[in-house]
Scaffold this motif. Structure first.
Motif, PDB file in Angstrom:
ATOM      1  N   GLN A  45     -35.057 -24.532  -0.154  1.00 48.72           N
ATOM      2  CA  GLN A  45     -36.773 -25.150   0.762  1.00 48.72           C
ATOM      3  C   GLN A  45     -36.890 -26.273  -0.016  1.00 48.72           C
ATOM      4  O   GLN A  45     -36.541 -26.667  -0.801  1.00 48.72           O
ATOM      5  N   GLY A  46     -37.869 -26.891   0.953  1.00 53.35           N
ATOM      6  CA  GLY A  46     -38.402 -27.762   0.782  1.00 53.35           C
ATOM      7  C   GLY A  46     -39.466 -28.180  -0.124  1.00 53.35           C
ATOM      8  O   GLY A  46     -40.330 -27.156  -0.694  1.00 53.35           O
ATOM      9  N   VAL A  47     -39.546 -29.720  -0.824  1.00 59.19           N
ATOM     10  CA  VAL A  47     -40.920 -29.161  -1.360  1.00 59.19           C
ATOM     11  C   VAL A  47     -41.377 -30.858  -0.992  1.00 59.19           C
ATOM     12  O   VAL A  47     -41.053 -31.955  -1.069  1.00 59.19           O
ATOM     13  N   ALA A  48     -42.983 -30.482  -1.771  1.00 52.81           N
ATOM     14  CA  ALA A  48     -43.601 -31.844  -1.846  1.00 52.81           C
ATOM     15  C   ALA A  48     -44.267 -32.635  -2.944  1.00 52.81           C
ATOM     16  O   ALA A  48     -44.036 -31.404  -3.608  1.00 52.81           O
ATOM     17  N   ILE A  49     -43.967 -33.368  -3.347  1.00 50.66           N
ATOM     18  CA  ILE A  49     -44.403 -33.832  -4.768  1.00 50.66           C
ATOM     19  C   ILE A  49     -44.839 -34.998  -4.631  1.00 50.66           C
ATOM     20  O   ILE A  49     -45.474 -36.073  -3.807  1.00 50.66           O
ATOM     21  N   ALA A  50     -46.210 -34.975  -5.274  1.00 52.86           N
ATOM     22  CA  ALA A  50     -47.556 -35.980  -5.801  1.00 52.86           C
ATOM     23  C   ALA A  50     -46.854 -36.849  -6.831  1.00 52.86           C
ATOM     24  O   ALA A  50     -47.141 -35.795  -7.858  1.00 52.86           O
ATOM     25  N   PHE A  76     -39.700 -33.346   0.597  1.00 54.67           N
ATOM     26  CA  PHE A  76     -38.234 -33.264   0.341  1.00 54.67           C
ATOM     27  C   PHE A  76     -37.867 -32.585   1.542  1.00 54.67           C
ATOM     28  O   PHE A  76     -38.263 -31.257   1.368  1.00 54.67           O
ATOM     29  N   GLY A  77     -37.409 -32.291   2.308  1.00 54.56           N
ATOM     30  CA  GLY A  77     -36.656 -31.521   3.626  1.00 54.56           C
ATOM     31  C   GLY A  77     -35.414 -29.844   2.468  1.00 54.56           C
ATOM     32  O   GLY A  77     -35.726 -30.227   1.227  1.00 54.56           O
ATOM     33  N   SER A  78     -35.257 -29.618   2.901  1.00 57.26           N
ATOM     34  CA  SER A  78     -34.149 -27.895   2.839  1.00 57.26           C
ATOM     35  C   SER A  78     -33.235 -28.823   2.600  1.00 57.26           C
ATOM     36  O   SER A  78     -32.202 -28.170   2.434  1.00 57.26           O
ATOM     37  N   GLY A  79     -33.106 -30.003   3.552  1.00 60.81           N
ATOM     38  CA  GLY A  79     -31.655 -30.271   3.857  1.00 60.81           C
ATOM     39  C   GLY A  79     -30.288 -29.063   4.298  1.00 60.81           C
ATOM     40  O   GLY A  79     -29.781 -29.729   4.446  1.00 60.81           O
ATOM     41  N   GLN A  80     -31.242 -28.566   5.362  1.00 58.56           N
ATOM     42  CA  GLN A  80     -30.546 -28.041   6.439  1.00 58.56           C
ATOM     43  C   GLN A  80     -30.141 -28.305   7.327  1.00 58.56           C
ATOM     44  O   GLN A  80     -31.721 -28.804   8.461  1.00 58.56           O
ATOM     45  N   ARG A  81     -29.361 -28.908   7.958  1.00 61.06           N
ATOM     46  CA  ARG A  81     -28.846 -29.286   9.370  1.00 61.06           C
ATOM     47  C   ARG A  81     -28.406 -28.783  10.483  1.00 61.06           C
ATOM     48  O   ARG A  81     -28.355 -27.535  10.538  1.00 61.06           O
TER      49      ARG A  81
END
Length: 295
Positions: A45-50, A76-81
């Motif tokens: 899964q993606g994640v947003a970091i502050a 940061f996306g999930s990396g799934q293309r």
């Protein structure tokens, strides 16, 4: 924007990402950020970091999203293309690689001859490198260094491993900045220095693109010894095929620390797409020849 209530202090163990990937997590320290990214990758899964520790990344990539307190938010996306995206990317890669190898064949053969004439040793440097998932493959490029080492020159390799492990911050340049690689390796030949400056030493790696061991765009493949010295979260950069050029080359080069260079690699893999690859490929010649071209 309000951050998820999962912030934690520098050097503490990272908590798992929140269930809502759009809610930013407040994090301090690159190691802690790396742990959050590792857990997010494990969940696909993606994640947003502050984090203020990502201010440099936001500035280099032109990311403008911030919290109400002015802290940069990096997603940061999930990396799934997607399947079509991956197929289109690989088709373009192989077409470009074949065209450059065949179209420039006389020049590539001339360079190989000049290398052999300048110093003893073959025209190519061949050594195992860590590829997709850390699996080694036989990597080759034009030889740009002497084959015989002089007394004390092994110390630069040991120092590089110390940088990767975090034992030392990096190598000091004349301007006072610290970079992750030795700024003036004495083993580099005169022709080798020119080839490196023009990035022509990488041309033989186009064969790896044809075989599928490498991509045109991706994290650079590390020597096996360097890969083995990586921290656990650093190994996220091995989640994709290594590349000839990449986000680090066009957005930072030797202007960031080693940990920051790994964050750039992970950001690319998390957000990779056909259009991002085209953008990086388009900027690379400008960076390579003139040092211009913005991400």
């Amino acid at each position: 924007m309000t951050c998820a209530p999962t912030s934690f202090a520098r050097d503490e163990t990272a908590p798992p990402p929140p269930l809502d990937p759009s809610a930013p997590i407040a994090v301090e320290g690159l190691d802690a950020i790396g742990e959050v990214l590792k857990r997010a990758r494990g969940r696909e899964q993606g994640v947003a970091i502050a984090s203020r520790d990502l201010e440099w990344l936001a500035a280099r990539l032109g990311l403008t999203e911030r919290t109400a307190e002015g802290v940069p938010i990096v997603r940061f996306g999930s990396g799934q293309r997607g399947g079509l995206d991956a197929m289109a990317t690989q088709a373009i890669e192989k077409l470009v690689a074949l065209s450059v190898l065949l179209g420039g064949a006389p020049l590539w053969l001339t360079i190989a001859l000049l290398i052999s004439l300048e110093s003893p040793g073959g025209a190519f440097h061949v050594a195992p490198r860590a590829g997709l998932g850390g699996e080694p493959f036989s990597f080759f490029k034009y030889r740009t260094m002497r084959t015989r080492r002089q007394d004390g020159e092994d110390r630069s390799d040991a120092a590089r491993l110390a940088v990767i492990r975090g034992d030392i911050p990096g190598f000091l340049r004349e301007d006072g900045s610290v970079i992750p690689k030795h700024p003036r390796d004495p083993r580099i030949t005169r022709l080798g220095g020119l080839l490196r400056w023009l990035c022509l030493d990488e041309v033989p790696q186009l064969i790896h693109v044809l075989t599928g061991d490498m991509a045109l765009v991706g994290p650079r493949p590390y020597p096996v010894a360097e890969h083995n010295a990586l921290k656990e979260w650093h190994r996220l950069r091995s989640g994709g095929r290594p590349g000839i050029t990449g986000l680090w080359q066009v957005a930072a080069r030797n202007q960031v620390t080693f940990d920051q260079s790994v964050i750039l690699d992970i950001y690319y893999l998390a957000n990779a797409s056909f259009w991002l690859d085209l953008k990086i490929i388009a900027i690379t010649p400008l960076r390579m020849l003139f040092g211009v071209g913005s991400y």
